[in-house]
Design an enzyme around this catalytic site. Structure first.
Site, PDB file in Angstrom:
ATOM      1  CG  HIS A 198      33.223  38.284  48.294  1.00  0.00           C
ATOM      2  ND1 HIS A 198      31.988  38.421  47.705  1.00  0.00           N
ATOM      3  CD2 HIS A 198      34.078  39.017  47.545  1.00  0.00           C
ATOM      4  CE1 HIS A 198      32.099  39.205  46.652  1.00  0.00           C
ATOM      5  NE2 HIS A 198      33.347  39.575  46.524  1.00  0.00           N
ATOM      6  CE  LYS A 200      35.761  36.669  37.560  1.00  0.00           C
ATOM      7  NZ  LYS A 200      36.350  37.870  37.028  1.00  0.00           N
ATOM      8  CG  HIS A 246      35.486  43.953  33.931  1.00  0.00           C
ATOM      9  ND1 HIS A 246      36.687  44.262  34.500  1.00  0.00           N
ATOM     10  CD2 HIS A 246      34.576  43.912  34.934  1.00  0.00           C
ATOM     11  CE1 HIS A 246      36.520  44.430  35.796  1.00  0.00           C
ATOM     12  NE2 HIS A 246      35.264  44.206  36.093  1.00  0.00           N
ATOM     13  CB  CYS A 275      40.000  47.014  36.079  1.00  0.00           C
ATOM     14  SG  CYS A 275      39.695  45.443  35.329  1.00  0.00           S
ATOM     15  CG  HIS A 309      30.329  35.971  45.303  1.00  0.00           C
ATOM     16  ND1 HIS A 309      31.544  35.357  45.420  1.00  0.00           N
ATOM     17  CD2 HIS A 309      30.519  36.998  44.431  1.00  0.00           C
ATOM     18  CE1 HIS A 309      32.426  35.950  44.654  1.00  0.00           C
ATOM     19  NE2 HIS A 309      31.833  36.978  44.043  1.00  0.00           N
ATOM     20  CB  CYS A 337      39.160  44.624  30.330  1.00  0.00           C
ATOM     21  SG  CYS A 337      39.200  43.974  32.004  1.00  0.00           S
ATOM     22  CB  CYS A 350      39.128  48.459  32.159  1.00  0.00           C
ATOM     23  SG  CYS A 350      37.783  47.418  32.754  1.00  0.00           S
ATOM     24  CE  LYS A 392      25.366  41.946  40.725  1.00  0.00           C
ATOM     25  NZ  LYS A 392      24.877  43.273  41.014  1.00  0.00           N
TER      26      LYS A 392
HETATM   27  N1  MSP Z   1      38.545  45.919  46.537  1.00  0.00           N
HETATM   28  C1  MSP Z   1      39.462  45.070  45.903  1.00  0.00           C
HETATM   29  C2  MSP Z   1      40.503  44.579  46.881  1.00  0.00           C
HETATM   30  C3  MSP Z   1      41.273  45.656  47.584  1.00  0.00           C
HETATM   31  S1  MSP Z   1      42.358  44.994  48.761  1.00  0.00           S
HETATM   32  C4  MSP Z   1      43.291  46.277  49.243  1.00  0.00           C
HETATM   33  C5  MSP Z   1      38.748  43.868  45.297  1.00  0.00           C
HETATM   34  N2  MSP Z   1      37.554  43.570  45.810  1.00  0.00           N
HETATM   35  S2  MSP Z   1      36.638  42.334  45.340  1.00  0.00           S
HETATM   36  O1  MSP Z   1      35.371  42.509  46.010  1.00  0.00           O
HETATM   37  O2  MSP Z   1      36.613  42.225  43.943  1.00  0.00           O
HETATM   38  O3  MSP Z   1      37.280  41.083  45.978  1.00  0.00           O
HETATM   39  C6  MSP Z   1      38.201  40.290  45.288  1.00  0.00           C
HETATM   40  C7  MSP Z   1      38.549  39.127  46.170  1.00  0.00           C
HETATM   41  O4  MSP Z   1      37.364  38.385  46.519  1.00  0.00           O
HETATM   42  C8  MSP Z   1      39.456  38.096  45.546  1.00  0.00           C
HETATM   43  O5  MSP Z   1      40.801  38.459  45.552  1.00  0.00           O
HETATM   44  C9  MSP Z   1      39.151  36.897  46.430  1.00  0.00           C
HETATM   45  O6  MSP Z   1      39.718  37.072  47.680  1.00  0.00           O
HETATM   46  C10 MSP Z   1      37.644  37.004  46.568  1.00  0.00           C
HETATM   47  N3  MSP Z   1      36.976  36.352  45.441  1.00  0.00           N
HETATM   48  C11 MSP Z   1      36.070  36.938  44.613  1.00  0.00           C
HETATM   49  N4  MSP Z   1      35.634  36.002  43.728  1.00  0.00           N
HETATM   50  C12 MSP Z   1      36.237  34.825  43.957  1.00  0.00           C
HETATM   51  C13 MSP Z   1      36.097  33.527  43.431  1.00  0.00           C
HETATM   52  N5  MSP Z   1      35.286  33.241  42.454  1.00  0.00           N
HETATM   53  N6  MSP Z   1      36.826  32.545  43.992  1.00  0.00           N
HETATM   54  C14 MSP Z   1      37.662  32.777  45.052  1.00  0.00           C
HETATM   55  N7  MSP Z   1      37.796  33.991  45.574  1.00  0.00           N
HETATM   56  C15 MSP Z   1      37.182  35.058  45.012  1.00  0.00           C
HETATM   57  O7  MSP Z   1      39.318  43.235  44.452  1.00  0.00           O
END
Ligand code: MSP
Length: 640
Positions: A22, A296, A147, A130, A19, A144, A127, A299
């Site tokens: 990412h 935030k 979540h 997490c 999304h 948590c 959790c 889904k």
């Molecule tokens: N798998 C772990 C990371 C392991 S790294 C060794 C993880 N994955 S995640 O899919 O949850 O990705 C989190 C990351 O996605 C955040 O740190 C950020 O980079 C990005 N984002 C997810 N949601 C976001 C927002 N709403 N806004 C900005 N970035 C966000 O955690």
């Protein structure tokens, strides 16, 4: 010699589709990497997917797929999305890659052998979202914080990593390296966390509870905790310990994350590196969250923003620009389509776009589309500080880009755009054009403006690479001669007088603000929005579209997609097409019907199905009408 540059994004969990959040982090990495290419640095850009753990097993079950099939599918969605956003990563790592798994075992064994891992019974609040235990003080109202669910009390024997042993070392390291974690608020957050005694980290999960992970090399009954596995991707991707890439890039490692995963990156990871005898990374860049309607993205709320939809409606470069301009790196930002439209209209269509067309229109009108000569005698009298302003802008841009202050780098460029507009007002080229005697002055003014636009085209390159190339093309710089190197940008008078420039274009069409935004309730379909911004095309361009009559042979609903129907159609050959029309049409309505399709549209995956063509339909607010013919013709007949 500039230092090599190694940039990483988090590896994303495969329990959800990519999304906006990412996309933001990964675009930031791409922008930073492109900027370092302007400095002629050798770069390596790593991204990938995090594929082990409870979450993945549960998500796979939900879809009735094996974990393996499921991770392949979602990892593919991430991998396929990045090129669509013009993100040029160097390597895509998956934690299920055999080479990564071997390295995780190796490092686990090494830390175990050195005595930093011990076995003990543990009872704690866990959790599942997490995938970690929480201490009481980390919970908010017993829940948590991420979540908002009550963690479960779990009692089990596990392996623990002696993080506490390294607490003082880490505090000293952060104090000795002030830019280790930035922006400062996150450095302070980590330091404040380290004021309390660090608990040892539980780094295993019993196989009785979870099998989808990397088996501990010293106990076959356990798998590795997902974070211990995931963080090591940053070195396994470089071929640690002996790979050349590791030697070249690791000393310059910079990680980008959002604030949600500060603790694993700011505390666990440096301590893991220290315990494994690997030098600690250079820099951790932490950004805030993109929220939608101040909350935030999730889904369950249904406010998840899809990057591809935005790209398709507003154009990729405008989307990338908005993300970089509207977030102050480190702080949260609110996403809204109105803000995106406003940004496009004011900064891109009005400021940059208008200036570009205005200058090029003068080259067309006064110099028959040829870059004018410059006369040295009148040159200095008409510079009016433009060259020094340009050089100052480059310096500011460089400083802000190095500091990840992307919005400030953009603001510096836009100050220069304002300066150019003032320069036009002061020099009044339209007045100079009236007299033959001021021809030389006119030449210098227009040349200076073109040269300034060349500099702007370079400065926007990391953020809007295609627009940058397009601008250079329209300044008469052919694809082979185009350059975004900072050194070349700094060389005033690079454009060659006498060069013919192509016909003018509109860089960014204005968007009609009256239209309802896509993400608001009762929104119009994206196709409606796209209609307003379609550029004029030539007959030749239109003829590239292969419109054909298709007979629908079979249609079926896709159970997980509210709007989509999967169609088998005959267009002279049998094709599968996925169409978003199921709110108006049932499969039976369509079978046997003749419809119109775009047969040469690049295939795209929708809900895991490759759609090989697009069905034409008129889309209204809540319904649609497919285009049909008023008499039967042979399937595959072309429409002209
Ligand atoms: N798998 C772990 C990371 C392991 S790294 C060794 C993880 N994955 S995640 O899919 O949850 O990705 C989190 C990351 O996605 C955040 O740190 C950020 O980079 C990005 N984002 C997810 N949601 C976001 C927002 N709403 N806004 C900005 N970035 C966000 O955690």
């Amino acid at each position: 010699m500039v230092n090599p540059f190694y940039i990483t994004t988090p590896i994303y969990y495969v329990n959800a589709r990519p999304h906006l959040g990412h996309a933001y982090t990964t675009i930031v990495a791409d922008v930073a990497c492109r900027f370092h290419s302007m400095l002629q640095a050798e770069s390596f850009f790593l991204t990938g997917t995090d594929e082990h753990g409870d979450k993945v097993v549960r998500a796979a079950k939900k879809e009735n797929l094996s974990p393996r099939t499921y991770v392949d599918k979602i990892s593919g969605l991430f991998r396929d999305l990045w090129p669509e956003l013009n993100i040029k990563y160097s390597y895509f790592i998956r934690t299920t890659d055999p080479s990564h798994m071997v390295l995780v075992k190796q490092i686990m064994q090494q830390i175990y052998d050195s005595g930093d891992i011990y076995f003990s019974e543990y009872q704690g609040l866990y959790c599942f979202g997490c995938e970690r235990f929480y201490s009481d003080r980390e919970l908010v109202d017993g829940k948590c914080p991420d979540h908002e669910t009550t963690p479960e009390l779990i009692k089990e024997s596990n392996y623990f990593f002696k993080m506490s042993r390294y607490q003082d070392w880490l505090i000293d390291h952060i104090h000795d390296n002030p830019d280790f974690i930035s922006p400062e608020q996150y450095r302070n957050e980590v330091l404040s966390f380290l004021k309390e005694p660090l608990e040892d980290l539980c780094i295993s999960r019993p196989k009785t509870r979870l099998k989808w992970g990397i088996t501990l090399p010293f106990d076959k009954e356990y798998v590795t905790y997902v974070w211990f596995d995931a963080l090591l991707n940053y070195v396994s991707a470089l071929g640690y310990p002996d790979g050349d890439r590791f030697k070249t890039f690791w000393p310059h490692a910079q990680h980008i994350i959002a604030k949600d995963i500060l603790k694993p990156h700011g505390i666990y990871w440096p301590i893991m590196l220290k315990a494994a005898g690997i030098p600690v990374y250079k820099h951790l860049h932490v950004h805030g969250y993109w929220n939608v309607d101040q909350s935030k993205m999730s889904k369950s709320i249904g406010n998840v923003v899809e990057p591809l939809q935005l790209k398709n409606v507003y154009g990729l470069d405008a989307f990338r620009f908005f993300l970089m301009r509207d977030m102050t790196f480190g702080l949260d930002s609110n996403f809204s389509e109105e803000a995106l439209i406003q940004r496009i209209n004011s900064d891109l269509a009005n400021d940059l776009g208008n200036l570009f067309s205005r200058v090029l229109a003068m080259v067309h009108k006064y110099f028959s589309r040829v870059v004018p000569e410059i006369d040295i005698d009148v040159e200095s009298e008409l510079d009016l500080g433009l060259e020094s302003e340009a050089l100052e802008t480059i310096a500011k841009f460089e400083e802000h880009m190095k500091g990840f202050a992307f919005n400030k780098a953009i603001m510096a460029i836009w100050e220069f755009i304002n300066h150019m507009n003032k320069y036009i007002d002061l020099t009044t080229p339209w007045v100079l054009a009236k007299k033959k005697s001021s021809r030389k002055q006119l030449e210098v003014v227009i040349y200076n403006l073109l040269e300034s636009l060349r500099i702007i085209s370079g400065l926007i390159y990391p953020i809007m690479p295609e627009t940058a190339k397009n601008m250079q093309k329209h300044l008469g710089i052919g694809p082979k001669k185009q350059s975004f190197s900072l050194d070349i940008l700094k060389k005033w008078k690079t454009l060659i007088p006498g060069t013919r420039v192509p016909k003018s274009i509109t860089l960014f069409p204005r968007i009609d603000l009256e239209k309802e935004p896509m993400t608001s309730p009762g929104r119009k379909d994206t196709k409606d929005m796209a209609l307003d911004i379609k550029p004029e095309i030539t007959l030749e361009e239109f003829n590239k579209i292969d419109l054909r009559v298709a007979t629908v042979i079979h249609a079926e609903a896709l159970p997980r997609a509210k709007k989509l129907l999967k169609l088998e159609v005959d267009i002279g050959e049998i094709r599968t097409i996925v169409a978003g029309i199921s709110e108006t049409y049932s499969p039976e309505d369509l079978e046997g019907k003749q419809v119109v399709v775009v047969a040469n549209l690049k295939p795209a995956k929708l809900m895991g199905i490759l759609s090989n063509g697009m069905l034409l339909a008129a889309v209204e607010k809540d319904s649609c009408a497919v285009a049909t013919l008023d008499k039967k013709v042979k399937p595959g007949t072309s429409l002209n």
